[in-house]
Design a protein around this motif. Structure first.
Motif, PDB file in Angstrom:
ATOM      1  N   GLY A  50       1.172  -1.040  -0.511  1.00 12.91           N
ATOM      2  CA  GLY A  50      -0.206  -0.294   0.021  1.00 12.91           C
ATOM      3  C   GLY A  50       0.634   1.320   0.069  1.00 12.91           C
ATOM      4  N   SER A  51       2.479   1.032   0.523  1.00 14.29           N
ATOM      5  CA  SER A  51       2.516   1.867   0.289  1.00 14.29           C
ATOM      6  C   SER A  51       3.766   2.311  -1.041  1.00 14.29           C
ATOM      7  N   ARG A  64       8.125   4.544  -6.378  1.00 12.81           N
ATOM      8  CA  ARG A  64       8.012   5.385  -4.682  1.00 12.81           C
ATOM      9  C   ARG A  64       7.928   4.428  -3.938  1.00 12.81           C
ATOM     10  N   ALA A  65       8.844   3.956  -2.791  1.00  2.06           N
ATOM     11  CA  ALA A  65       8.598   2.742  -1.775  1.00  2.06           C
ATOM     12  C   ALA A  65       8.265   3.781   0.082  1.00  2.06           C
ATOM     13  N   VAL A  66       7.773   2.827   1.098  1.00  4.88           N
ATOM     14  CA  VAL A  66       8.255   3.469   1.872  1.00  4.88           C
ATOM     15  C   VAL A  66       8.399   2.024   2.830  1.00  4.88           C
ATOM     16  N   TYR A 106       2.763  -7.334  -7.347  1.00  4.30           N
ATOM     17  CA  TYR A 106       3.748  -6.984  -5.733  1.00  4.30           C
ATOM     18  C   TYR A 106       3.702  -8.571  -5.209  1.00  4.30           C
ATOM     19  N   HIS A 107       5.190  -9.160  -5.132  1.00  5.45           N
ATOM     20  CA  HIS A 107       5.195 -10.688  -4.358  1.00  5.45           C
ATOM     21  C   HIS A 107       6.234 -10.624  -4.187  1.00  5.45           C
TER      22      HIS A 107
END
Length: 148
Positions: A50-51, A64-66, A106-107
């Protein structure tokens, strides 16, 4: 004189060397072409899906990711090698990309982005017609002389 050996001392020194690094961190990725699309696989382990934010602005794809690390407030770090915070990766897309059809999944800590090649850039066959070539009239812009 007794010597005291602390196995975590070197690790602690090494982690302090990177502590001052601020700003978004680099996302490692692989990129390859498979048929009529490109596949981008980016390593983002421990990131909440979700980020993750993927956007296309003109010819630039941005990921982008957090990653946030959860620990008890009174935890005393011995070493911290798994970086947390913001991660970013930008990729310049060429002209032959169908940006409206980009998809992602995403996995197991890997973000996979499928980037399709646009229809106009796909290889195509040109049909060949058999028979006598057609006559092509060429006009010069001058009126043709009248036949008698």
């Amino acid at each position: 004189m007794a010597m005291f050996f602390d196995p975590f001392r070197e690790l602690d020194r090494m982690s302090t060397m990177t502590e001052g690094r601020r700003g978004p961190r680099f996302v490692p990725m692989d990129l390859y072409r498979e048929g009529d699309h490109y596949m981008l696989n980016a390593d983002v382990p421990g990131v909440d899906p979700g980020s993750i934010d993927i956007d296309v602005d003109g010819s630039v794809l941005t990921i982008r990711a957090v990653r946030t690390l959860s620990t008890a407030e009174n935890a005393e770090w011995l070493t911290q090698e798994r970086p947390s915070g913001s991660f970013v990766r930008q990729l310049s897309l060429g002209d032959g990309i169908d940006a409206d059809s980009i998809s992602a999944s995403y996995h197991n800590g890997v973000l996979s982005v499928m980037i399709p090649v646009s229809q106009r850039m796909k290889p195509r066959k040109v049909a060949i017609t058999a028979g006598a070539p057609e006559t092509i009239a060429v006009t010069t812009g001058k009126p043709a002389a009248a036949k008698k």
